[in-house]
Design a protein around this motif. Structure first.
Motif, PDB file in Angstrom:
ATOM      1  N   VAL A 183      47.187  72.408  35.625  1.00  0.00           N
ATOM      2  CA  VAL A 183      47.907  71.207  35.192  1.00  0.00           C
ATOM      3  C   VAL A 183      46.928  70.095  34.813  1.00  0.00           C
ATOM      4  O   VAL A 183      47.078  69.422  33.788  1.00  0.00           O
ATOM      5  CB  VAL A 183      48.857  70.737  36.313  1.00  0.00           C
ATOM      6  CG1 VAL A 183      49.542  69.433  35.912  1.00  0.00           C
ATOM      7  CG2 VAL A 183      49.889  71.806  36.629  1.00  0.00           C
ATOM      8  N   VAL A 184      45.905  69.892  35.624  1.00  0.00           N
ATOM      9  CA  VAL A 184      44.896  68.862  35.343  1.00  0.00           C
ATOM     10  C   VAL A 184      44.190  69.154  34.020  1.00  0.00           C
ATOM     11  O   VAL A 184      43.947  68.249  33.211  1.00  0.00           O
ATOM     12  CB  VAL A 184      43.879  68.780  36.501  1.00  0.00           C
ATOM     13  CG1 VAL A 184      42.695  67.879  36.121  1.00  0.00           C
ATOM     14  CG2 VAL A 184      44.548  68.257  37.754  1.00  0.00           C
ATOM     15  N   ASN A 185      43.853  70.407  33.790  1.00  0.00           N
ATOM     16  CA  ASN A 185      43.192  70.785  32.544  1.00  0.00           C
ATOM     17  C   ASN A 185      44.040  70.423  31.335  1.00  0.00           C
ATOM     18  O   ASN A 185      43.540  69.895  30.335  1.00  0.00           O
ATOM     19  CB  ASN A 185      42.897  72.285  32.562  1.00  0.00           C
ATOM     20  CG  ASN A 185      42.229  72.757  31.286  1.00  0.00           C
ATOM     21  OD1 ASN A 185      42.902  73.123  30.326  1.00  0.00           O
ATOM     22  ND2 ASN A 185      40.902  72.744  31.268  1.00  0.00           N
ATOM     23  N   ARG A 186      45.340  70.695  31.405  1.00  0.00           N
ATOM     24  CA  ARG A 186      46.235  70.374  30.288  1.00  0.00           C
ATOM     25  C   ARG A 186      46.374  68.867  30.109  1.00  0.00           C
ATOM     26  O   ARG A 186      46.390  68.376  28.972  1.00  0.00           O
ATOM     27  CB  ARG A 186      47.614  70.988  30.525  1.00  0.00           C
ATOM     28  CG  ARG A 186      47.670  72.485  30.410  1.00  0.00           C
ATOM     29  CD  ARG A 186      47.300  72.959  28.998  1.00  0.00           C
ATOM     30  NE  ARG A 186      45.843  73.069  28.805  1.00  0.00           N
ATOM     31  CZ  ARG A 186      45.277  73.247  27.616  1.00  0.00           C
ATOM     32  NH1 ARG A 186      46.007  73.291  26.528  1.00  0.00           N
ATOM     33  NH2 ARG A 186      43.963  73.358  27.503  1.00  0.00           N
ATOM     34  N   LEU A 187      46.474  68.127  31.197  1.00  0.00           N
ATOM     35  CA  LEU A 187      46.581  66.672  31.091  1.00  0.00           C
ATOM     36  C   LEU A 187      45.330  66.073  30.456  1.00  0.00           C
ATOM     37  O   LEU A 187      45.412  65.183  29.599  1.00  0.00           O
ATOM     38  CB  LEU A 187      46.808  66.057  32.479  1.00  0.00           C
ATOM     39  CG  LEU A 187      48.168  66.348  33.130  1.00  0.00           C
ATOM     40  CD1 LEU A 187      48.199  65.779  34.539  1.00  0.00           C
ATOM     41  CD2 LEU A 187      49.301  65.763  32.297  1.00  0.00           C
ATOM     42  N   MET A 188      44.171  66.566  30.858  1.00  0.00           N
ATOM     43  CA  MET A 188      42.922  66.078  30.278  1.00  0.00           C
ATOM     44  C   MET A 188      42.821  66.442  28.802  1.00  0.00           C
ATOM     45  O   MET A 188      42.354  65.653  27.984  1.00  0.00           O
ATOM     46  CB  MET A 188      41.730  66.644  31.050  1.00  0.00           C
ATOM     47  CG  MET A 188      41.616  66.152  32.482  1.00  0.00           C
ATOM     48  SD  MET A 188      40.167  66.793  33.344  1.00  0.00           S
ATOM     49  CE  MET A 188      38.850  66.046  32.385  1.00  0.00           C
ATOM     50  N   TYR A 189      43.290  67.622  28.459  1.00  0.00           N
ATOM     51  CA  TYR A 189      43.224  68.056  27.067  1.00  0.00           C
ATOM     52  C   TYR A 189      44.095  67.163  26.178  1.00  0.00           C
ATOM     53  O   TYR A 189      43.644  66.678  25.134  1.00  0.00           O
ATOM     54  CB  TYR A 189      43.677  69.505  26.962  1.00  0.00           C
ATOM     55  CG  TYR A 189      43.855  69.984  25.533  1.00  0.00           C
ATOM     56  CD1 TYR A 189      42.759  70.305  24.746  1.00  0.00           C
ATOM     57  CD2 TYR A 189      45.126  70.077  24.977  1.00  0.00           C
ATOM     58  CE1 TYR A 189      42.918  70.719  23.437  1.00  0.00           C
ATOM     59  CE2 TYR A 189      45.294  70.492  23.669  1.00  0.00           C
ATOM     60  CZ  TYR A 189      44.189  70.819  22.902  1.00  0.00           C
ATOM     61  OH  TYR A 189      44.368  71.228  21.605  1.00  0.00           O
ATOM     62  N   TYR A 190      45.347  66.942  26.586  1.00  0.00           N
ATOM     63  CA  TYR A 190      46.240  66.128  25.763  1.00  0.00           C
ATOM     64  C   TYR A 190      45.784  64.678  25.714  1.00  0.00           C
ATOM     65  O   TYR A 190      45.942  64.006  24.686  1.00  0.00           O
ATOM     66  CB  TYR A 190      47.671  66.220  26.299  1.00  0.00           C
ATOM     67  CG  TYR A 190      48.304  67.575  26.076  1.00  0.00           C
ATOM     68  CD1 TYR A 190      48.377  68.126  24.793  1.00  0.00           C
ATOM     69  CD2 TYR A 190      48.795  68.313  27.132  1.00  0.00           C
ATOM     70  CE1 TYR A 190      48.936  69.379  24.586  1.00  0.00           C
ATOM     71  CE2 TYR A 190      49.369  69.575  26.932  1.00  0.00           C
ATOM     72  CZ  TYR A 190      49.428  70.098  25.655  1.00  0.00           C
ATOM     73  OH  TYR A 190      49.979  71.334  25.445  1.00  0.00           O
ATOM     74  N   SER A 191      45.188  64.188  26.796  1.00  0.00           N
ATOM     75  CA  SER A 191      44.641  62.837  26.775  1.00  0.00           C
ATOM     76  C   SER A 191      43.486  62.738  25.784  1.00  0.00           C
ATOM     77  O   SER A 191      43.374  61.759  25.029  1.00  0.00           O
ATOM     78  CB  SER A 191      44.173  62.453  28.176  1.00  0.00           C
ATOM     79  OG  SER A 191      43.578  61.172  28.168  1.00  0.00           O
TER      80      SER A 191
END
Length: 372
Positions: free
Chosen positions: A105-113
């Motif tokens: 989840v953190v990886n996806r949040l960082m990617y979209y940010s």
């Protein structure tokens, strides 16, 4: 001998490339310590750290792989020591699996940010570049070069501006810096550039151009409310280089003084009298001072914004372009600006914190052969 900046750049690339191996190193270290130490010692901290590290550094696929590997290694060692059937072993494995899922989840949040930030940066820079002209490489006997280096931070854009155009009165140039950041600064850039382009063709003097720009900025200022009314002024230098002759004229409105380079010597073109920036005429008398300076064939005029002189090294020392360019010869304005950017980057160790607009003009002969 390799330049210091080249060595630092090579080290950074090596470090970033090997930093991606950190999740593997963490997993391997955890498994080794867990296996070699007492059965009551747990490597759970390593197994949870590995997928979280991968989430920050690597792709989604690599993060998933790191999480699965952490769970598999923890399961294997719990089985080896006979703890898998106990509540403690199951709790440990559940914790590693939970953290691994959270890492995804953190990886996806960082990617979209990151995607949103990069999109905002591209749009911001595109907006600013849209109001800045593409300058010709030469106008008559003059060769021109321009560089704009943005120090983009949090998708904000600065208010540096530049222009050069051939007019009936000679080649007229402008380099300036708007007080403020973001879209409000770009609005002021648009106003200032529009006023300069029109006035440069119509006004017979640099003072007239400055007056037109002043009135345009005052009108823009009147539309603002609140704290924004205190911003939006422009420090700038206006230059006029006649088509024939060996001199130029300058009007400096609160901007860093240009540099004149000739025969290895560097001279600062300081104004004869200080003046307020454009847009602040209501704070003082609106009196333009036009300075005339020699500009013989072979000379180069360097205009720049304060991002150049405010670049600091780790000791806090500001960059001095005059000292860096003295006793040196350049093939033309492009070579000068390329050298200047390389030197200021080396001085600041690559940490450029403000936008820089650089404009260099080199006179090749005393007169233009023909004007169209």
């Amino acid at each position: 001998m390799r330049a210091p900046s080249t060595g630092r750049t090579t080290f950074r690339r090596w470090w970033l490339r090997h930093l991606q191996l950190l999740p593997v190193i963490v997993l391997a270290a955890g498994a080794l310590i867990d296996y070699q130490t007492s059965p009551h010692f747990s490597g759970e901290a390593f197994y949870t750290a590995a997928p979280m590290t991968a989430a920050a550094l690597l792709s989604l696929r690599a993060t998933i792989l790191a999480g699965l590997s952490a769970c598999a290694i923890d399961f294997a060692l719990l089985t080896h020591f006979g703890f898998i059937g106990g509540s403690g072993g199951r709790s440990e494995l559940a914790a590693v699996a939970t953290v691994s899922a959270f890492a995804i989840v953190v990886n996806r949040l960082m990617y979209y940010s990151k995607v949103r930030l990069e999109a905002a940066r591209r749009v911001s820079l595109a907006v600013q570049r849209a109001v800045l002209p593409q300058l010709p490489a030469a106008i008559g006997p003059l060769r021109l070069a321009v560089r704009y280096q943005a120090a983009v931070k949090d998708a904000q854009i600065g208010g540096d501006l530049y222009s050069a155009q051939d007019t009936p009165y000679g080649v007229r140039c402008l380099v300036g810096d708007v007080r403020g950041k973001g879209m409000e600064a770009v609005k002021v850039v648009d106003v200032a550039m529009g006023a300069f382009r029109e006035a440069a063709e119509e006004e017979s003097t640099l003072a007239g151009i400055a007056g037109r720009m002043e009135r345009a900025l005052q009108r823009e200022k009147a539309r603002r409310t609140g704290p924004e009314r205190t911003e939006g002024f422009v420090t700038g230098v206006l230059v006029e280089i006649p088509h024939c002759g060996d001199e130029l004229r300058l009007v400096n409105r609160g901007h860093p003084a240009p540099l004149l380079l000739h025969a290895g010597q560097v001279r600062s073109a300081d104004p004869s009298e200080p003046a307020l920036p454009l847009g602040l005429a209501d704070l003082g008398a609106d009196q333009e001072r036009t300075d005339t300076l020699p500009f013989p064939p072979g000379a180069t005029l360097l205009l720049y914004t304060d991002g150049l002189t405010e670049a600091r090294n780790r000791a806090g020392d500001f960059y001095s372009p005059g000292a860096g360019l003295a006793e040196r010869d350049f093939d033309g304005p492009d070579a000068l600006l390329d050298t200047l950017l390389a030197e200021v980057s080396r001085h600041a160790d690559g940490r450029i914190t403000d936008d820089m607009a650089l404009l260099a003009v080199t006179r090749d002969s005393a007169c233009a052969q023909e004007r169209t």
